[in-house]
Scaffold this motif. Structure first.
Motif, mmCIF file in Angstrom:
data_model
loop_
_atom_site.group_PDB
_atom_site.id
_atom_site.type_symbol
_atom_site.label_atom_id
_atom_site.label_comp_id
_atom_site.label_asym_id
_atom_site.label_seq_id
_atom_site.Cartn_x
_atom_site.Cartn_y
_atom_site.Cartn_z
ATOM 1 N N THR A 176 0.841 -1.196 0.000
ATOM 2 C CA THR A 176 0.000 0.000 0.000
ATOM 3 C C THR A 176 0.879 1.251 0.000
ATOM 4 O OG1 THR A 176 -1.740 -1.190 1.151
ATOM 5 C CG2 THR A 176 -1.839 1.204 1.246
ATOM 6 N N GLN A 177 1.963 1.201 0.770
ATOM 7 C CA GLN A 177 2.898 2.318 0.839
ATOM 8 C C GLN A 177 3.502 2.631 -0.541
ATOM 9 O OE1 GLN A 177 3.773 4.490 3.093
ATOM 10 N NE2 GLN A 177 5.442 5.352 1.838
ATOM 11 N N ARG B 266 2.243 1.755 -3.482
ATOM 12 C CA ARG B 266 1.178 2.275 -4.348
ATOM 13 C C ARG B 266 0.956 3.760 -4.083
ATOM 14 N NH1 ARG B 266 -3.651 -1.522 -5.651
ATOM 15 N NH2 ARG B 266 -2.738 -3.587 -5.607
ATOM 16 N N GLN B 267 0.988 4.079 -2.813
ATOM 17 C CA GLN B 267 0.739 5.459 -2.429
ATOM 18 C C GLN B 267 1.815 6.385 -2.992
ATOM 19 O OE1 GLN B 267 -2.205 6.508 -0.841
ATOM 20 N NE2 GLN B 267 -1.314 8.371 -1.690
ATOM 21 N N GLU B 268 3.047 5.909 -2.973
ATOM 22 C CA GLU B 268 4.150 6.715 -3.504
ATOM 23 C C GLU B 268 3.964 6.964 -5.004
ATOM 24 O OE1 GLU B 268 7.381 4.733 -0.434
ATOM 25 O OE2 GLU B 268 7.927 4.897 -2.550
ATOM 26 N N VAL C 210 1.077 6.914 -6.675
ATOM 27 C CA VAL C 210 -0.050 7.842 -6.790
ATOM 28 C C VAL C 210 0.420 9.280 -6.562
ATOM 29 C CG1 VAL C 210 -2.088 8.642 -5.505
ATOM 30 C CG2 VAL C 210 -1.947 6.262 -6.286
ATOM 31 N N ALA C 211 1.213 9.464 -5.515
ATOM 32 C CA ALA C 211 1.671 10.814 -5.163
ATOM 33 C C ALA C 211 2.544 11.389 -6.282
ATOM 34 C CB ALA C 211 2.438 10.769 -3.840
ATOM 35 N N ASP D 220 -8.458 11.164 -7.302
ATOM 36 C CA ASP D 220 -8.053 10.095 -6.381
ATOM 37 C C ASP D 220 -9.211 9.103 -6.276
ATOM 38 O OD1 ASP D 220 -7.416 8.438 -4.320
ATOM 39 O OD2 ASP D 220 -6.874 10.042 -2.918
ATOM 40 N N SER E 6 -9.517 6.284 -4.719
ATOM 41 C CA SER E 6 -9.779 5.695 -3.395
ATOM 42 C C SER E 6 -10.798 6.543 -2.651
ATOM 43 C CB SER E 6 -8.506 5.626 -2.559
ATOM 44 O OG SER E 6 -7.409 5.333 -3.372
ATOM 45 N N LYS F 272 -7.469 -0.112 -2.975
ATOM 46 C CA LYS F 272 -6.125 0.390 -2.664
ATOM 47 C C LYS F 272 -5.846 1.725 -3.351
ATOM 48 C CE LYS F 272 -4.386 -3.857 -1.053
ATOM 49 N NZ LYS F 272 -3.598 -5.036 -1.459
ATOM 50 N N PRO F 273 -4.743 2.389 -2.973
ATOM 51 C CA PRO F 273 -4.422 3.692 -3.568
ATOM 52 C C PRO F 273 -4.306 3.597 -5.088
ATOM 53 C CG PRO F 273 -3.044 3.285 -1.651
ATOM 54 C CD PRO F 273 -3.808 2.021 -1.897
#
Lengths: 350, 350
Positions: free
Chosen positions: B46-47, B49-51, B53-54, B71, B73, B98-99
């Motif tokens: 998840t971390q 994926r989040q990176e 996305v960011a 976004d 999510s 998930k992100p």
């Protein structure tokens, strides 16, 4: 060009109202009669058939305030089909080749088929539910005919007829019903079983041997032996028919109350197809007109002219269609002509 | 009320013309790309994926003259379905939890799905048949993205992707075709077999895993490995697609020449139903609009507004419909609202 001299009244058998006409299209009583001293039609010689034809052709102008005579042996096939579509003769009577004919009043309410299954088949057809009146009328015509012609009659059995199911009174009583709501609610089979249990026959739009089309059904009594005309009329007219009418009314109310949008969808889709299609076959047209008729009875399509709908039920049938167009058409041509006629007659938007 | 802040351009993916637009609705090129140093999406934390996305959310405003970021999510389900209907995200991407997200240009011609099957799925969608132009456009966007992001690339295989069928160029090229005449002539199966032999996929209106509805088909290449972008484009764009377009054109001409009344009947029945029905489900609507579109392309229904037809193809889908009505509707409610919308938009008679 269609080779026909037949002229018809504007009125049509589909009825122009009458009691309970939202469900009962028309009431019909028919009497089977044979002439004393002649064998039944199937056993009669051409000469004997010809004598019977001549006898009726001579008397017909005096009966029922005057009837016209059509010699079916000489009539072109399109004319004969036209008479079938107008309920003045049966499909079987239209076929055949031996001497036979039909007499009918100008308004087509009274007719006499000659040399069909029996020597005479007298019919009175009236709009809506009015079987008692229809019976009174045919009883008077029967008396008029009997004043000129000796019927075959047995003190034991009553009127003698070619088919045993007609022996006795020789009467058949029927109504043409319009039962779209029962079909939409899936309740037609229940009606079919119930009337079968009562020894009644439920037939299609085109009569004996046809399937129901467009939610139109002919309901008639089956046996006549051993019962008086009044008994037959009483059970059927005062018992069964009002029940079926009531059943259809309840189905309509239930649809309006619980499934109004579904009902409107069915009715307006029918309208959309009838006013847009470029090809229409006879059965689909009948089915769609049935839905328009329902919508019109229930006030869902208010600007539809009920007379246009009623007359289209008759005029979209093959022989009528070809008569209107003024030429013979094959099936493909009829589908085009039918769609054009329907669009023209329903012009204007609800 | 529908809880959405998404604003869309008037233009829609169904295209407003373009070359061969009577048959080719739209041209689409998609590139599958992954970011070096990250496991494929299915394996990413998840971390991680989040990176990703960011990273994209930060860069998107600079790409393709500026993209908006959504976004997913955080987006309500109706908004996600809206994005699916507008071809901006896949059905799978709309699901998930998930992100993940999507960036797209205001005119919706360019979009980038983030954390779908691959880290990045870049898409360019344009009206009509213009795959070369679409490819040139996506090639430029690809360069812009690559100037900010390191792609996973193997000198031996090319771009690395989560699914082996995308490895190599990572390109998928597709067109949305409208093939009503081939269906009416019963020739769709022949097309289906022919494209299958060429290892192409023929899919339905709603993309992967869906049946053709309303005569709309997505035709796309299947394999990318071992061939250059130019080779893929060449075979498909200059060979297969013009053949299918030509095949549909001939089918239309044959119908006009040999079965014109049948064709008019189909088109006008569709018109009658669309302008009359009180209940319409999505598939039937698509099928009927397809026939109207055909009739409009062939000049059979001249007064129909092609723009109204085109926009209804989009607006009658569930999420768009609910957005227009301004409230959530169950299936029964959508059928009513869809019929109302269609009647309103097609008002006026041909």
């Amino acid at each position: 060009m269609i080779d026909t001299d037949l002229q018809f009244a504007d009125g049509d058998w589909m009825g122009g109202g009458g009691p309970a006409c939202d469900v009962v299209i028309s009431s019909r009583v028919r009497l089977a009669r044979n002439i004393a001293g002649y064998p039944f039609v199937a056993k009669a010689s051409t000469q004997q058939r010809q004598e019977i034809v001549a006898l009726v052709a001579r008397c017909a102008p005096k009966w029922a305030d005057g009837m016209v005579w059509v010699d079916l042996s000489a009539a072109p096939s399109l004319d004969r089909t036209l008479l079938v579509e107008r309920r003045l003769i049966s499909r079987n009577h239209a076929k055949g080749s031996k001497p036979r004919g039909v007499a009918f009043t100008r308004d087509e309410s009274v007719s006499v088929m000659v040399n069909e299954e029996d020597h005479l088949r007298i019919q009175v057809l009236q709009p809506g539910l009015q079987l008692h009146e229809t019976y009174e009328r045919i009883d008077r015509v029967d008396d008029e005919v009997e004043s000129e012609i000796d019927y075959s009659f047995s003190n034991r059995f009553g009127y003698l007829t070619a088919c045993p199911t007609n022996v006795g009174t020789g009467i058949r009583v029927s109504v043409m019903l319009h039962l779209p709501a029962l079909r939409l609610r899936g309740e037609i089979e229940k009606v079919r079983r119930a009337v079968k249990d009562m020894q009644l026959a439920l037939r299609g739009f085109h009569g004996e041997g046809t399937e129901a089309t467009g939610d139109f059904y002919q309901l008639s009594n089956q046996t006549t032996l051993g019962r008086s005309e009044r008994e037959i009329l009483g059970d059927f007219v005062d018992g069964v028919i009002p029940s079926v009418v009531e059943y259809e009314h309840r189905a309509r109310e239930a649809l309006l109350a619980k499934r109004r949008v579904f009902l409107e969808d069915q009715v307006f889709r029918a309208w959309g197809l009838l006013t847009s299609a470029r090809l229409l076959d006879a059965d689909e047209t009948l089915q769609l007109l049935s839905l328009i008729r329902l919508g019109s009875c229930l006030g869902l399509i208010e600007s539809v002219d009920p007379i246009a709908v009623r007359s289209l039920l008759l005029l979209t049938q093959p022989a009528h269609l070809q008569r209107i167009v003024g030429k013979r058409l094959d099936q493909a041509g009829r589908r085009i002509a039918r769609a054009e006629l329907v669009r023209e007659r329903l012009a204007g938007n609800p």
